[in-house]
Scaffold this motif. Sequence first.
Motif, PDB file in Angstrom:
ATOM      1  N   VAL A  61       0.837  -1.202   0.000  1.00 42.63           N
ATOM      2  CA  VAL A  61       0.000   0.000   0.000  1.00 42.63           C
ATOM      3  C   VAL A  61       0.875   1.256   0.000  1.00 42.63           C
ATOM      4  CG1 VAL A  61      -1.679   1.343   1.341  1.00 42.63           C
ATOM      5  CG2 VAL A  61      -1.946  -1.135   1.119  1.00 42.63           C
TER       6      VAL A  61
ATOM      7  N   GLU B  15       1.083   4.280  -2.763  1.00 39.77           N
ATOM      8  CA  GLU B  15       0.776   5.654  -2.386  1.00 39.77           C
ATOM      9  C   GLU B  15       1.959   6.590  -2.607  1.00 39.77           C
ATOM     10  OE1 GLU B  15      -2.232   7.021  -1.330  1.00 39.77           O
ATOM     11  OE2 GLU B  15      -2.903   5.079  -2.109  1.00 39.77           O
TER      12      GLU B  15
ATOM     13  N   ARG C  53      -4.103   5.472   3.436  1.00 38.77           N
ATOM     14  CA  ARG C  53      -4.356   6.184   2.171  1.00 38.77           C
ATOM     15  C   ARG C  53      -4.949   7.572   2.436  1.00 38.77           C
ATOM     16  NH1 ARG C  53      -3.698   2.736  -2.160  1.00 38.77           N
ATOM     17  NH2 ARG C  53      -3.930   0.487  -1.769  1.00 38.77           N
TER      18      ARG C  53
END
Length: 377
Positions: A277, A281, A364
């Motif tokens: 993740v 990002e 996020r």
Amino acid sequence: MEPQPQPHNNYVALIIGVTGLTGVSLAEALSRPDCLGGPWKVYGASRRPLPAWFSPSLLHHYITLDALDTEDTRAKLSPIAHEVTHVFWVTFQIREDEETNVAMNGTMLTNVLNVLRSSPSPRLHHVTIQTGTKHYMGPINDPVRSRHLASHDPPFHESMPRLPYPNFYYALEDLVASYAPSLTYSVHRASIIIGASTRSTHNALLMLAAYAAVCRHEGLPFRYPGTRYTWEHFCDMIDAGVLAEQHVWAAVTPQAKNEAFNCTNGDFFTWKKMWKVLSEEFDVEFVDYKEEDDFDIVEMMSHKGEVWEEIVEKHGLYKTKLEEIACYPPFKVVANFKFQHVSSMNKSKEFGFLGFADSFKSVRKWVARLRHMKIIP
């Protein structure tokens, strides 16, 4: 039928450490008209002037305050001592030895409470204290004591006895408890806090964002700076917004008085999945863990101050110094734990707090927020 007006409790909050990760989220939560116990009047205090990214509209008034200085504390807080009903203590100062931490942090809290209680007509009746999972792990940052650490076995729960080490978390708990029954309190043992601020030394997300930005800028691999054990085993974190909600809930909920609560998002993650993740990002290539990839992130990033300045200039970011926004030794410790960093949320739920967050969505969200604030590229 016309809507009935909500009762006005005339609550007045003082957030000590308002520009930190939790402080920002507390200011946002308390400033909302529909906040639990509200509407609130909100004062905020920190050691330095407000940063440009902080919205002053969140506060009735901002106070620059050195809580270690008895006279400065008295001068700055005496004018509002007759108003404040709730203190939200979300600040700390850290030095190398825990005995000094006990003395410093205890002095700060004592100075603030003494002034607020010295008013001819004091209204203060509740204090929330933010601590953390070091309560269960012992002096993980102490270079000597950590070598022979005997921490509790996870999952951590609030009924675990104190460990036989000095800990300023214990000292703060004892301090607020000593004011009972004239004051009530709540203790919030936070996991790894994820939020948006340039004023929190232990800001894991900003540390990793700066590290990734340096890797992208210099064409370096975005390697995980820990062990295979932590790469593959469970960890937890807490969204600063959820943590702020728990602070407010405990401050106004009778059954939560004089209790300690863990605070996590309520889920778990592995750094292996989180690294994917983060790689997405931060727009860097995902690098799987390899034993030979072992390296010292503290050593690496200690030489990247000028590189960060180049990145800030290139992307027109809010002016920061790398050493002021990112402290890598604490994350190195987390990445090298020999146990799973997980806490139970059962007590909090049993007492009525049901806040939660998806840790991957939380990361996020806060990455997007840091970009919007022009803190990271």
